[in-house]
Design an enzyme around this catalytic site. Structure first.
Site, PDB file in Angstrom:
ATOM      1  N   HIS A 220      51.731  58.610   3.625  1.00 14.03           N
ATOM      2  CA  HIS A 220      51.258  57.243   3.893  1.00 14.03           C
ATOM      3  C   HIS A 220      50.414  56.807   2.685  1.00 14.03           C
ATOM      4  O   HIS A 220      50.949  56.609   1.596  1.00 14.03           O
ATOM      5  CB  HIS A 220      50.492  57.262   5.220  1.00 14.03           C
ATOM      6  CG  HIS A 220      50.170  55.932   5.828  1.00 14.03           C
ATOM      7  ND1 HIS A 220      50.619  54.734   5.336  1.00 14.03           N
ATOM      8  CD2 HIS A 220      49.402  55.610   6.921  1.00 14.03           C
ATOM      9  CE1 HIS A 220      50.163  53.741   6.098  1.00 14.03           C
ATOM     10  NE2 HIS A 220      49.418  54.247   7.058  1.00 14.03           N
ATOM     11  N   HIS A 259      61.403  54.099   2.670  1.00 14.12           N
ATOM     12  CA  HIS A 259      60.555  53.404   3.637  1.00 14.12           C
ATOM     13  C   HIS A 259      61.211  53.450   5.000  1.00 14.12           C
ATOM     14  O   HIS A 259      62.432  53.322   5.107  1.00 14.12           O
ATOM     15  CB  HIS A 259      60.333  51.942   3.206  1.00 14.12           C
ATOM     16  CG  HIS A 259      59.167  51.333   3.906  1.00 14.12           C
ATOM     17  ND1 HIS A 259      59.264  50.766   5.142  1.00 14.12           N
ATOM     18  CD2 HIS A 259      57.864  51.258   3.552  1.00 14.12           C
ATOM     19  CE1 HIS A 259      58.063  50.354   5.516  1.00 14.12           C
ATOM     20  NE2 HIS A 259      57.195  50.639   4.577  1.00 14.12           N
ATOM     21  N   ASP A 310      53.705  51.687  -2.839  1.00 17.38           N
ATOM     22  CA  ASP A 310      52.873  52.627  -3.588  1.00 17.38           C
ATOM     23  C   ASP A 310      53.355  52.859  -5.008  1.00 17.38           C
ATOM     24  O   ASP A 310      52.589  53.329  -5.846  1.00 17.38           O
ATOM     25  CB  ASP A 310      52.834  53.979  -2.853  1.00 17.38           C
ATOM     26  CG  ASP A 310      52.073  53.851  -1.556  1.00 17.38           C
ATOM     27  OD1 ASP A 310      50.927  53.399  -1.605  1.00 17.38           O
ATOM     28  OD2 ASP A 310      52.640  54.171  -0.496  1.00 17.38           O
TER      29      ASP A 310
HETATM   30  C1  LIG Z   1      58.148  56.920   3.463  1.00 12.84           C
HETATM   31  C2  LIG Z   1      58.973  58.025   4.084  1.00 12.84           C
HETATM   32  C3  LIG Z   1      58.023  58.995   4.824  1.00 12.84           C
HETATM   33  C4  LIG Z   1      59.947  57.397   5.060  1.00 12.84           C
HETATM   34  O1  LIG Z   1      60.639  58.416   5.626  1.00 12.84           O
HETATM   35  P1  LIG Z   1      61.821  58.226   6.693  1.00 12.84           P
HETATM   36  O2  LIG Z   1      62.209  56.824   6.859  1.00 12.84           O
HETATM   37  O3  LIG Z   1      61.379  58.951   7.891  1.00 12.84           O
HETATM   38  O4  LIG Z   1      62.998  58.911   5.987  1.00 12.84           O
HETATM   39  P2  LIG Z   1      63.380  60.428   6.164  1.00 12.84           P
HETATM   40  O5  LIG Z   1      62.162  61.277   6.001  1.00 12.84           O
HETATM   41  O6  LIG Z   1      64.146  60.541   7.432  1.00 12.84           O
HETATM   42  O7  LIG Z   1      64.338  60.630   4.933  1.00 12.84           O
HETATM   43  C5  LIG Z   1      65.705  60.244   4.928  1.00 12.84           C
HETATM   44  C6  LIG Z   1      66.413  60.923   3.791  1.00 12.84           C
HETATM   45  O8  LIG Z   1      65.975  60.351   2.566  1.00 12.84           O
HETATM   46  C7  LIG Z   1      65.362  61.332   1.763  1.00 12.84           C
HETATM   47  N1  LIG Z   1      64.170  60.743   1.181  1.00 12.84           N
HETATM   48  C8  LIG Z   1      63.351  59.826   1.769  1.00 12.84           C
HETATM   49  N2  LIG Z   1      62.372  59.510   0.926  1.00 12.84           N
HETATM   50  C9  LIG Z   1      62.586  60.225  -0.186  1.00 12.84           C
HETATM   51  C10 LIG Z   1      61.896  60.311  -1.396  1.00 12.84           C
HETATM   52  N3  LIG Z   1      60.786  59.605  -1.621  1.00 12.84           N
HETATM   53  N4  LIG Z   1      62.365  61.132  -2.336  1.00 12.84           N
HETATM   54  C11 LIG Z   1      63.476  61.863  -2.123  1.00 12.84           C
HETATM   55  N5  LIG Z   1      64.191  61.808  -0.993  1.00 12.84           N
HETATM   56  C12 LIG Z   1      63.725  61.011  -0.032  1.00 12.84           C
HETATM   57  C13 LIG Z   1      64.972  62.462   2.693  1.00 12.84           C
HETATM   58  O9  LIG Z   1      64.879  63.699   2.039  1.00 12.84           O
HETATM   59  C14 LIG Z   1      66.083  62.404   3.679  1.00 12.84           C
HETATM   60  O10 LIG Z   1      67.215  63.042   3.112  1.00 12.84           O
HETATM   61  P3  LIG Z   1      68.083  64.050   3.970  1.00 12.84           P
HETATM   62  O11 LIG Z   1      68.609  63.235   5.115  1.00 12.84           O
HETATM   63  O12 LIG Z   1      69.119  64.530   3.014  1.00 12.84           O
HETATM   64  O13 LIG Z   1      67.117  65.110   4.414  1.00 12.84           O
HETATM   65  C15 LIG Z   1      59.754  58.805   3.015  1.00 12.84           C
HETATM   66  O14 LIG Z   1      60.647  57.933   2.356  1.00 12.84           O
HETATM   67  C16 LIG Z   1      58.853  59.518   2.002  1.00 12.84           C
HETATM   68  O15 LIG Z   1      58.438  60.657   2.249  1.00 12.84           O
HETATM   69  N6  LIG Z   1      58.562  58.857   0.835  1.00 12.84           N
HETATM   70  C17 LIG Z   1      57.694  59.426  -0.137  1.00 12.84           C
HETATM   71  C18 LIG Z   1      56.240  59.190   0.237  1.00 12.84           C
HETATM   72  C19 LIG Z   1      55.867  57.729   0.127  1.00 12.84           C
HETATM   73  O16 LIG Z   1      56.172  57.071  -0.849  1.00 12.84           O
HETATM   74  N7  LIG Z   1      55.148  57.238   1.128  1.00 12.84           N
HETATM   75  C20 LIG Z   1      54.641  55.877   1.153  1.00 12.84           C
HETATM   76  C21 LIG Z   1      55.367  55.033   2.140  1.00 12.84           C
HETATM   77  S1  LIG Z   1      54.885  53.346   2.031  1.00 12.84           S
END
Ligand SMILES: CC(C)(COP(=O)(O)OP(=O)(O)OC[C@H]1O[C@@H](n2cnc3c(N)ncnc32)[C@H](O)[C@@H]1OP(=O)(O)O)[C@@H](O)C(=O)NCCC(=O)NCCS
Length: 373
Positions: A220, A259, A310
């Protein structure tokens, strides 16, 4: 019973009039106003007023609101003394969480749960978030506390209390826009945590402490700091692609991408991208923008993932002289009006938030006496 949605994805968990996140079209509205419009014309204070009162302020209302914030901004001697006992290597988000908890003990309205009293607490909280961050940064560097001037707006006071001298008008306006872009984002994790706390009819301070603890996580509010750490680890243009590909091969997440709601580029990232380009150039460090833009291309090609808020806020805040380990506290300074707006909305039409779990454990086990285990 229906199966659980992991992470409550797609679950409509309540109603809100505060912000609309359109993940398909990549739009974000605060109380019906497009953030691109607000970023062009409004200030952080105006946006905060809009969120809490449901309408843009008149000139007189805005002046009064700014005056109220300015009056509440300076830290008391007791707050400064308390901070003086904190270890210089304390985590800034933990300092913020502790200072907010401490402030609750002394709030003159602490036993009054009315909307009027909560709005007075709200002004105190919003005004002091950047004051706490700035004062702690100075304390950990052995520098004296700098009091804000009464006429300063939030962004100017923030940079002054951090650096010890007033910023240029351009730097203050850039920070002002960054702050307003963070003000609200529907049921994000920290806001939802605040609402869950408020829904038990616990107090506003407790809800804000819950939110700070939730924002702290790297998935987050911690992501912007990790973006800057990544840029610093890459070091120079030309090495981005190899770095990102190696990290993806190790199945690591690249901070600042992906996201839960947006399927396009985050509309805040579009505005921050242009700010990052301009500010890093002005500071004579255009590489931070150039490297970010290259990573964005690689992530689109490799993972089809868009930048989130971010990603470009990292290089933008860095260009404004904010150290990376304060980025999450900056996020909190921008988001605290949103947390408060949601808490007030929750109180106004409250029902305890209590979902159900899909039980997947064993059933009907026979108790085993301790001597037989
Ligand atoms: C923001 C976040 C938690 C959203 O997660 P989500 O919608 O639940 O997506 P998931 O965690 O289900 O990920 C879906 C797929 O995309 C991939 N993915 C998502 N974000 C990724 C990232 N930043 N880098 C690499 N791969 C990513 C995951 O590994 C997953 O792949 P898989 O299905 O092969 O395992 C996630 O994108 C993330 O961890 N981002 C990095 C941290 C970040 O920038 N946070 C700030 C958010 S505003």
């Amino acid at each position: 019973m229906a199966a659980a949605q992991r992470g409550l994805r797609g679950t409509v968990a309540g109603k809100s009039e505060l912000s609309l996140v359109d993940g398909e079209k990549g739009r974000l509205l605060y109380r019906g106003y497009d953030i691109a419009d607000l970023a062009r014309h409004a200030s952080f204070e105006e946006t905060t007023y809009l969120l809490w009162q449901g309408k843009l302020p008149t000139r007189a209302e805005l002046d009064r609101f700014r005056g109220d914030l300015a009056r509440e901004r300076p830290l008391t001697k007791a707050q400064q003394d308390l901070m003086g006992t904190f270890p210089p290597d304390a985590l800034p988000m933990e300092v913020l969480r502790t200072m907010v908890s401490h402030k609750a003990l002394f709030d003159p309205d602490r036993e009054d749960p009315s909307r009027e009293a909560n709005l007075r607490k709200a002004v105190r909280l919003v005004a002091q978030f950047p004051a706490i961050v700035g004062a702690f940064h100075r304390h950990r560097n052995g520098r004296p506390y700098v009091a804000p001037e009464p006429g300063m707006d939030q962004a100017t006071a923030f940079l002054t209390m951090l650096h010890g001298a007033p910023p240029t008008a351009q730097a203050a306006r850039a920070l002002d826009v960054c702050l307003l872009l963070h003000v609200d984002h529907e049921f994000n994790a920290s806001t939802f945590a605040a609402r869950v706390t408020a829904a038990t009819l616990s107090d506003l301070y407790s809800a804000i402490v819950s939110a700070i603890g939730t924002l702290k996580g790297p998935l987050h509010g911690g992501a912007n700091e990790n973006v800057m750490r990544m840029l610093q680890a890459i070091g120079e243009p030309g090495k981005e692609e190899a770095y990102v590909r190696a990290a993806l091969e190790r199945r690591e997440r690249i901070p600042g991408f992906g996201h839960p709601v947006y399927r396009t580029m985050d509309p805040r990232a579009i505005i921050l991208k242009e700010m990052s380009r301009r500010l890093t150039e002005e500071m004579g460090e255009p590489r931070w923008y150039a490297m970010s833009a290259r990573i964005e291309e690689v992530m689109m090609r490799e993972k089809k993932l868009h930048a989130n808020v971010d990603f470009y806020s990292a290089s933008t805040l860095y260009a404004l002289g904010i150290p990376p380990d304060l980025f999450s506290t900056f996020f909190a300074c921008g988001r605290v009006p949103g947390w408060i707006g949601h808490v007030l909305e929750q109180y106004a039409d409250n029902r305890l938030i209590r979902p159900v779990a899909e039980y997947v454990g064993p059933r009907d086990l026979a108790y085993v006496p301790i001597a037989d285990r």
